[in-house]
Design a protein around this motif. Structure first.
Motif, PDB file in Angstrom:
ATOM      1  N   CYS A 191       0.703  -1.328  -0.090  1.00 44.40           N
ATOM      2  CA  CYS A 191      -0.079   0.096   0.058  1.00 44.40           C
ATOM      3  C   CYS A 191       1.004   1.294   0.129  1.00 44.40           C
ATOM      4  O   CYS A 191       1.639   1.420   0.799  1.00 44.40           O
ATOM      5  N   SER A 192       0.501   2.088  -0.922  1.00 40.51           N
ATOM      6  CA  SER A 192       1.763   3.288  -1.027  1.00 40.51           C
ATOM      7  C   SER A 192       0.924   4.346  -1.288  1.00 40.51           C
ATOM      8  O   SER A 192      -0.374   4.354  -2.158  1.00 40.51           O
ATOM      9  N   PHE A 193       1.218   5.488  -0.574  1.00 38.04           N
ATOM     10  CA  PHE A 193       0.424   6.810  -0.791  1.00 38.04           C
ATOM     11  C   PHE A 193       1.458   7.912  -0.466  1.00 38.04           C
ATOM     12  O   PHE A 193       2.290   7.633   0.048  1.00 38.04           O
ATOM     13  N   LEU A 194       0.898   9.347  -0.908  1.00 34.55           N
ATOM     14  CA  LEU A 194       1.642  10.340  -0.765  1.00 34.55           C
ATOM     15  C   LEU A 194       1.845  10.746   0.721  1.00 34.55           C
ATOM     16  O   LEU A 194       0.744  10.521   1.549  1.00 34.55           O
ATOM     17  N   MET A 195       2.896  11.307   1.001  1.00 32.33           N
ATOM     18  CA  MET A 195       2.974  11.782   2.558  1.00 32.33           C
ATOM     19  C   MET A 195       2.000  12.863   2.924  1.00 32.33           C
ATOM     20  O   MET A 195       1.317  12.750   4.074  1.00 32.33           O
ATOM     21  N   SER A 196       1.644  13.423   1.882  1.00 33.69           N
ATOM     22  CA  SER A 196       0.682  14.732   2.330  1.00 33.69           C
ATOM     23  C   SER A 196      -1.034  13.972   2.593  1.00 33.69           C
ATOM     24  O   SER A 196      -1.598  14.304   3.502  1.00 33.69           O
ATOM     25  N   ASP A 197      -1.296  12.903   1.883  1.00 32.66           N
ATOM     26  CA  ASP A 197      -2.135  12.057   2.048  1.00 32.66           C
ATOM     27  C   ASP A 197      -2.420  11.383   3.375  1.00 32.66           C
ATOM     28  O   ASP A 197      -3.294  11.234   4.006  1.00 32.66           O
ATOM     29  N   PHE A 198      -1.132  11.085   3.932  1.00 33.38           N
ATOM     30  CA  PHE A 198      -1.005  10.287   5.277  1.00 33.38           C
ATOM     31  C   PHE A 198      -1.241  11.386   6.291  1.00 33.38           C
ATOM     32  O   PHE A 198      -1.998  11.097   7.140  1.00 33.38           O
ATOM     33  N   GLU A 199      -0.671  12.376   6.085  1.00 33.92           N
ATOM     34  CA  GLU A 199      -0.637  13.694   7.118  1.00 33.92           C
ATOM     35  C   GLU A 199      -2.293  13.949   7.375  1.00 33.92           C
ATOM     36  O   GLU A 199      -2.780  14.021   8.373  1.00 33.92           O
ATOM     37  N   ASN A 200      -2.909  14.070   6.111  1.00 32.50           N
ATOM     38  CA  ASN A 200      -4.120  14.605   6.248  1.00 32.50           C
ATOM     39  C   ASN A 200      -5.090  13.424   6.899  1.00 32.50           C
ATOM     40  O   ASN A 200      -6.104  13.570   7.607  1.00 32.50           O
ATOM     41  N   LEU A 201      -4.730  12.122   6.508  1.00 33.16           N
ATOM     42  CA  LEU A 201      -5.360  10.846   7.255  1.00 33.16           C
ATOM     43  C   LEU A 201      -5.222  11.122   8.673  1.00 33.16           C
ATOM     44  O   LEU A 201      -6.099  10.679   9.586  1.00 33.16           O
ATOM     45  N   LEU A 202      -4.086  11.317   9.243  1.00 32.87           N
ATOM     46  CA  LEU A 202      -3.635  11.303  10.700  1.00 32.87           C
ATOM     47  C   LEU A 202      -4.689  12.488  11.425  1.00 32.87           C
ATOM     48  O   LEU A 202      -4.959  12.269  12.268  1.00 32.87           O
ATOM     49  N   LEU A 203      -4.796  13.665  10.502  1.00 28.60           N
ATOM     50  CA  LEU A 203      -5.389  14.835  11.283  1.00 28.60           C
ATOM     51  C   LEU A 203      -7.165  14.523  11.344  1.00 28.60           C
ATOM     52  O   LEU A 203      -7.398  14.917  12.326  1.00 28.60           O
ATOM     53  N   GLN A 204      -7.524  13.713  10.401  1.00 29.93           N
ATOM     54  CA  GLN A 204      -8.908  13.511  10.438  1.00 29.93           C
ATOM     55  C   GLN A 204      -9.146  12.136  11.182  1.00 29.93           C
ATOM     56  O   GLN A 204     -10.372  12.018  11.608  1.00 29.93           O
ATOM     57  N   ASN A 205      -8.132  11.418  11.620  1.00 29.89           N
ATOM     58  CA  ASN A 205      -8.561  10.258  12.346  1.00 29.89           C
ATOM     59  C   ASN A 205      -7.607  10.153  13.789  1.00 29.89           C
ATOM     60  O   ASN A 205      -6.380   9.602  13.688  1.00 29.89           O
ATOM     61  N   PRO A 206      -8.058  10.993  14.927  1.00 31.44           N
ATOM     62  CA  PRO A 206      -6.918  10.747  15.978  1.00 31.44           C
ATOM     63  C   PRO A 206      -6.511   9.686  16.348  1.00 31.44           C
ATOM     64  O   PRO A 206      -5.428   9.230  17.045  1.00 31.44           O
ATOM     65  N   ASN A 207      -7.402   8.675  16.426  1.00 31.27           N
ATOM     66  CA  ASN A 207      -7.100   7.184  16.897  1.00 31.27           C
ATOM     67  C   ASN A 207      -6.009   6.606  16.085  1.00 31.27           C
ATOM     68  O   ASN A 207      -4.951   6.137  16.837  1.00 31.27           O
ATOM     69  N   LEU A 208      -5.907   6.802  14.763  1.00 30.29           N
ATOM     70  CA  LEU A 208      -4.944   6.484  13.849  1.00 30.29           C
ATOM     71  C   LEU A 208      -3.643   6.968  14.078  1.00 30.29           C
ATOM     72  O   LEU A 208      -2.491   6.598  14.165  1.00 30.29           O
ATOM     73  N   ALA A 209      -3.823   8.302  14.457  1.00 27.62           N
ATOM     74  CA  ALA A 209      -2.563   9.246  14.925  1.00 27.62           C
ATOM     75  C   ALA A 209      -1.804   8.589  15.942  1.00 27.62           C
ATOM     76  O   ALA A 209      -0.683   8.406  16.011  1.00 27.62           O
ATOM     77  N   LEU A 210      -2.741   8.314  16.994  1.00 31.92           N
ATOM     78  CA  LEU A 210      -2.195   7.719  18.269  1.00 31.92           C
ATOM     79  C   LEU A 210      -1.557   6.217  17.974  1.00 31.92           C
ATOM     80  O   LEU A 210      -0.490   5.974  18.580  1.00 31.92           O
ATOM     81  N   SER A 211      -2.273   5.557  17.240  1.00 35.05           N
ATOM     82  CA  SER A 211      -1.821   4.283  16.795  1.00 35.05           C
ATOM     83  C   SER A 211      -0.366   4.353  16.159  1.00 35.05           C
ATOM     84  O   SER A 211       0.580   3.598  16.501  1.00 35.05           O
TER      85      SER A 211
END
Length: 144
Positions: A27-47
């Motif tokens: 699974c590959s994605f842009l760093m900017s997409d990952f940053e947005n995903l972390l911002l939108q999902n605090p539980n994912l950011a914590l994990s």
């Protein structure tokens, strides 16, 4: 999971991955997409933060082991860790599906292939384990 651990753009990264089994998902994605995903999902950011912390702790432990433990101890620690993560345990006996060569294991524990081979032979002679290309059988994990 592998790849970038930090959220920095490092153009000089020399990381690579090698599939050791057929059971992989890429699974590959842009760093900017990952940053947005972390911002939108605090539980994912914590994990993710926990994951990075555990990776860093493992690196620190590996470095400390390299500096303070001999090759045999590093091999025993590696085998115990591998057995715990992927081994099939039957009482104290553990069977690990072996997808690593002795050279791979030697590189993981930072020693030569010859030293790893000698250590495996010693463990087999002492009846502690059986090594083959297909599996590693640890007779009694508590005796390692």
């Amino acid at each position: 999971m592998f790849g970038e651990l930090e959220l920095e753009n490092d153009r000089n990264s020399s990381e690579y991955a090698k599939a050791l089994t057929d059971e992989i998902i890429i699974c590959s994605f842009l760093m900017s997409d990952f940053e947005n995903l972390l911002l939108q999902n605090p539980n994912l950011a914590l994990s993710y933060t926990k994951f990075v912390g555990l990776k860093m702790k493992r690196i620190k432990n590996s470095y400390a082991n390299l500096m303070s433990k001999d090759a045999k101890t590093r091999l025993l620690n590696f085998l115990k860790d591998w057995a715990e993560k992927e081994g099939n345990k039957i009482d104290n006996r553990v069977i690990i599906e072996n997808y690593l060569t002795q050279n791979d294991i030697a590189q993981i524990i930072c020693t030569s292939r010859q030293t790893a081979t000698l250590l495996f032979n010693e463990l087999e002679e002492n009846g502690l384990m059986h090594y083959s290309r297909k599996e590693i059988i640890i007779e009694d994990i508590s005796k390692l």
